[in-house]
Design an enzyme around this catalytic site. Structure first.
Site, PDB file in Angstrom:
ATOM      1  N   CYS A   1     -52.028 -28.225  30.684  1.00 40.34           N
ATOM      2  CA  CYS A   1     -51.264 -30.150  31.111  1.00 40.34           C
ATOM      3  C   CYS A   1     -51.262 -30.950  32.148  1.00 40.34           C
ATOM      4  O   CYS A   1     -51.318 -32.157  31.535  1.00 40.34           O
ATOM      5  CB  CYS A   1     -49.409 -29.066  31.416  1.00 40.34           C
TER       6      CYS A   1
ATOM      7  N   HIS B   1     -45.399 -27.647  36.157  1.00 42.76           N
ATOM      8  CA  HIS B   1     -45.281 -28.752  34.745  1.00 42.76           C
ATOM      9  C   HIS B   1     -45.474 -29.854  35.198  1.00 42.76           C
ATOM     10  O   HIS B   1     -45.599 -30.783  35.898  1.00 42.76           O
ATOM     11  CB  HIS B   1     -44.206 -27.929  33.913  1.00 42.76           C
TER      12      HIS B   1
ATOM     13  N   ASP C   1     -44.216 -34.903  26.489  1.00 38.09           N
ATOM     14  CA  ASP C   1     -44.835 -33.954  26.720  1.00 38.09           C
ATOM     15  C   ASP C   1     -45.688 -32.615  26.111  1.00 38.09           C
ATOM     16  O   ASP C   1     -45.813 -32.756  25.153  1.00 38.09           O
ATOM     17  CB  ASP C   1     -43.726 -32.723  26.841  1.00 38.09           C
TER      18      ASP C   1
END
Length: 379
Positions: free
Chosen positions: A160, A292, A313
């Site tokens: 991520c 995250h 995201d």
């Protein structure tokens, strides 16, 4: 005391000897019992230490696996392994496997992203949507154009931070202010290339403490990165940015209203006109919490004055993001992006916000300052 009465001297001597032998045996028994107890305690202590060391080793290995530092390979190895699994399960044909492997190897050789997880045009579609939306949005501020990138077979579960850097970079490449900083980075780099770029920043002297956490090596690993690595990379490219640490909740029920207020000021400064939709020249913001990270691409102010972040995201697949491109969208797809104050309840959030370019002197000063990397804390 013995109660025996004895008239024979020989019998008396034998009886006394028996008592003496009995006393000696009893004392020896006590000593042996003590030695046995001490030995048992020592063995128990050894076993406890051994079990503790074993637990610590297992916990350390677990952390290494969790943060991608277990020498199990990096992007390429995971990509190939996951494709092999898809073939074994009948979800991918062998010819497709070989084609995608060849494509991946070519992209990795050139250090560029293959673009297969990219969705472009979302910000422009949002701008059009908000122009016609008359329900409950009073104002909305949007970043300059940002491409969305989501995780692929090669980085699912750990990529991520890298995907969010790609999103930031996609926006900076569309902003002429950053042309000089990015003259050597005209295409979106692949994840292994980004890992090499962070290593270059470390070699330049940025954040030595953070570098030591990764043993100065990212390339070929599945190591997670966070706000400090994003800061070091951007600053090494000559881009001015700062880390803001919202280190504890500032609202009821573990919420972070100060985070939302800061982001509103970031976007609305220099964009405070009466227009309902402000398509600003502001780059997006990197948003990190434990486990995250996401990219802030805008913020809504509702008619009741509540604030709502708009987030890209990297865990959201492109087929979902492409729903936002439809001209007849009724706004339901915006649920993918919208996060209200009550939705962000992690203990801590960090952001990396970009604000222009650095002179060579400023860059050198920031490199020196990063020997002990600090952030602005709010509150």
């Amino acid at each position: 005391m013995c109660s025996l009465t004895c008239t024979n001297i020989q019998i008396l001597e034998e009886h006394v000897d028996l008592h003496l032998e009995e006393h000696s045996f009893s004392e020896g028994g006590n000593i042996r019992d003590l030695e046995l107890a001490q030995w048992l305690q020592t063995e128990e202590d050894k076993q406890q230490r051994s079990e503790e060391e074993k637990r610590e080793r297992e916990e350390f290995k677990k952390l290494q696996r969790q943060y991608g530092l277990d020498n199990s390979g990096g992007y390429k190895q995971q990509f190939l392994k996951n494709m092999e699994r898809e073939v074994d399960r009948g979800r991918m044909q062998p010819f497709e496997y070989h084609k995608r492997k060849a494509d991946m190897m070519e992209c990795l050789a050139f250090g560029i992203d293959d673009g297969k997880t990219k969705t472009s045009g979302v910000i422009e579609a949002l701008c059009k949507y908000y122009q016609n939306e008359n329900k409950d949005v009073r104002h909305v501020w949007l970043s300059t154009g940002v491409d969305h990138f989501h995780s692929s077979l090669g980085d699912r579960g750990w990529g991520c931070g890298y995907r969010n850097f790609q999103m930031l970079l996609s926006s900076l490449l569309q902003n002429s202010l950053y042309n000089d900083c990015l003259r050597d980075t005209t295409l979106i780099p692949s994840i292994p290339k980004i890992q090499s770029m962070i290593e270059d920043a470390w070699r330049e002297g940025f954040d030595p403490h953070g570098a030591s956490h990764f043993n100065n090596r990212l390339h070929g690993s599945k190591a997670w990165i966070g706000a400090c690595e994003i800061y070091s990379l951007l600053t090494s490219l000559g881009i001015k940015c700062q880390i803001i640490d919202f280190h504890k909740p500032t609202g009821p029920m573990g919420t972070h209203p100060r985070l939302f207020e800061w982001i509103l000021r970031y976007y609305s400064t220099d964009n405070e006109g009466g227009a309902k939709v402000a398509c600003t020249s502001k780059p997006p913001i990197y948003l990190q919490h434990q486990g995250h990270s996401r990219t802030v691409v805008g913020i809504e102010e509702k008619k009741n004055k509540t604030l709502c972040l708009l987030l890209f995201d990297p865990g959201c697949p492109s087929q979902e993001m492409q729903k936002l491109l439809k001209q007849n969208s009724d706004g339901t797809s915006l649920k993918l992006l919208r996060k209200f104050v009550g939705s962000l309840k992690e203990k801590q959030y960090q952001i990396v916000a970009i604000d222009g370019v650095l002179s060579l002197e400023e860059k050198a000063a920031r490199c020196r300052d990063s020997q002990v990397l600090t952030s602005e804390k709010i509150p």
